[in-house]
Design an enzyme around this catalytic site. Structure first.
Site, PDB file in Angstrom:
ATOM      1  N   GLY A  12     -53.109  12.162   4.863  1.00 36.84           N
ATOM      2  CA  GLY A  12     -53.301  10.794   5.849  1.00 36.84           C
ATOM      3  C   GLY A  12     -52.553   9.901   5.352  1.00 36.84           C
ATOM      4  O   GLY A  12     -52.813   8.717   5.610  1.00 36.84           O
ATOM      5  N   LEU A  94     -47.510  23.711  18.193  1.00 34.21           N
ATOM      6  CA  LEU A  94     -48.062  23.096  19.341  1.00 34.21           C
ATOM      7  C   LEU A  94     -48.109  23.627  20.477  1.00 34.21           C
ATOM      8  O   LEU A  94     -47.234  24.431  20.874  1.00 34.21           O
ATOM      9  CB  LEU A  94     -47.433  21.884  19.689  1.00 34.21           C
ATOM     10  N   HIS A 110     -40.426  14.105   9.474  1.00 36.54           N
ATOM     11  CA  HIS A 110     -40.255  15.171   8.796  1.00 36.54           C
ATOM     12  C   HIS A 110     -39.308  15.056   7.467  1.00 36.54           C
ATOM     13  O   HIS A 110     -38.700  13.890   7.311  1.00 36.54           O
ATOM     14  CB  HIS A 110     -39.256  16.290   9.525  1.00 36.54           C
TER      15      HIS A 110
END
Ligand code: GRF
Length: 208
Positions: A12, A94, A110
């Site tokens: 995170g 996804l 990315h």
């Protein structure tokens, strides 16, 4: 006010960069409505909880089928009614419906200069291992809008980072995060929040 949902799977640090940028006024007109992880032990969930941001885990292990997981993930995102979905190290294939429903309203960070070192299997340290194996002298990070492909949607921002002699994958990963990811992801959100992004001929551009 741009409502965002941040989707995470790991430490995170990109989520933290977003939270810090909002607190510092570097991202304006934005609130994090929720954080969603597919990993119960993702430290990103602790970061969200500490900041008082609603957070939940949607784990594939909790569902009998992939379709049920996909439906639950889509429902979890929709429950926050976000204007923008931010993938910050979200390591899940996804659901098609999620990508379709949030076309041009979902971005991903990315850790390379797309189209180099991206696509299936290129995530985490593997990206930096391949950069070093090829002998690149420059790498970086990319923020792009998410389409039905893998790391293939319209590029919005990129930032180059020097590869140095003696770099290990871990050292290079950290430099790319510090010098690129933690800057361009908040910057992208602020641009979107303030209506400074446009699309033309399938490309995304920052309005001057
Ligand atoms: C980052 O390296 C990002 O480029 C990639 O996944 C990693 C997430 O790291 N997509 P963190 O969870 O934000 O620390």
């Amino acid at each position: 006010m741009l409502k965002i949902v941040v989707m995470v799977s790991g430490g995170g640090t990109n989520l933290q960069a977003i939270m810090d940028a909002i607190a510092a006024g570097k991202i304006t007109n934005t609130e994090i409505a929720g954080v969603i992880s597919n990993k119960k032990d993702a430290f990103a969930l602790e970061r969200a909880a500490k900041a008082g941001i609603p957070a939940q885990c949607v784990s594939v292990k909790d569902f009998a089928t992939r379709d049920e997981f996909n439906e639950a993930l889509l429902a979890a995102v929709d429950s926050y009614q976000p204007d923008l979905v931010v993938l910050a190290g979200f390591l899940v294939i996804l659901p098609e419906m999620l990508v379709k429903n949030y076309k041009n309203r979902m971005i991903n960070i990315h850790p390379s200069l797309i189209p180099s070192f991206c696509g299936a299997g290129f995530y985490g340290l593997r990206v930096h291992e391949e950069v070093l194996a090829r002998g690149n002298k420059v790498t970086g990070a990319t923020v792009h809008f998410v389409d039905e492909g893998c790391d293939s949607g319209p590029i919005l921002l990129q930032k180059a980072v020097e590869v140095k002699y003696g770099d290990t994958p871990e050292v290079l990963q950290r430099r790319v995060m510090e010098e690129a990811e933690w800057n361009i992801l908040p910057q992208a959100i602020d641009l979107i929040a303030n209506g400074k992004v446009m699309f033309e001929d399938g490309h995304a551009w920052v309005k001057e």
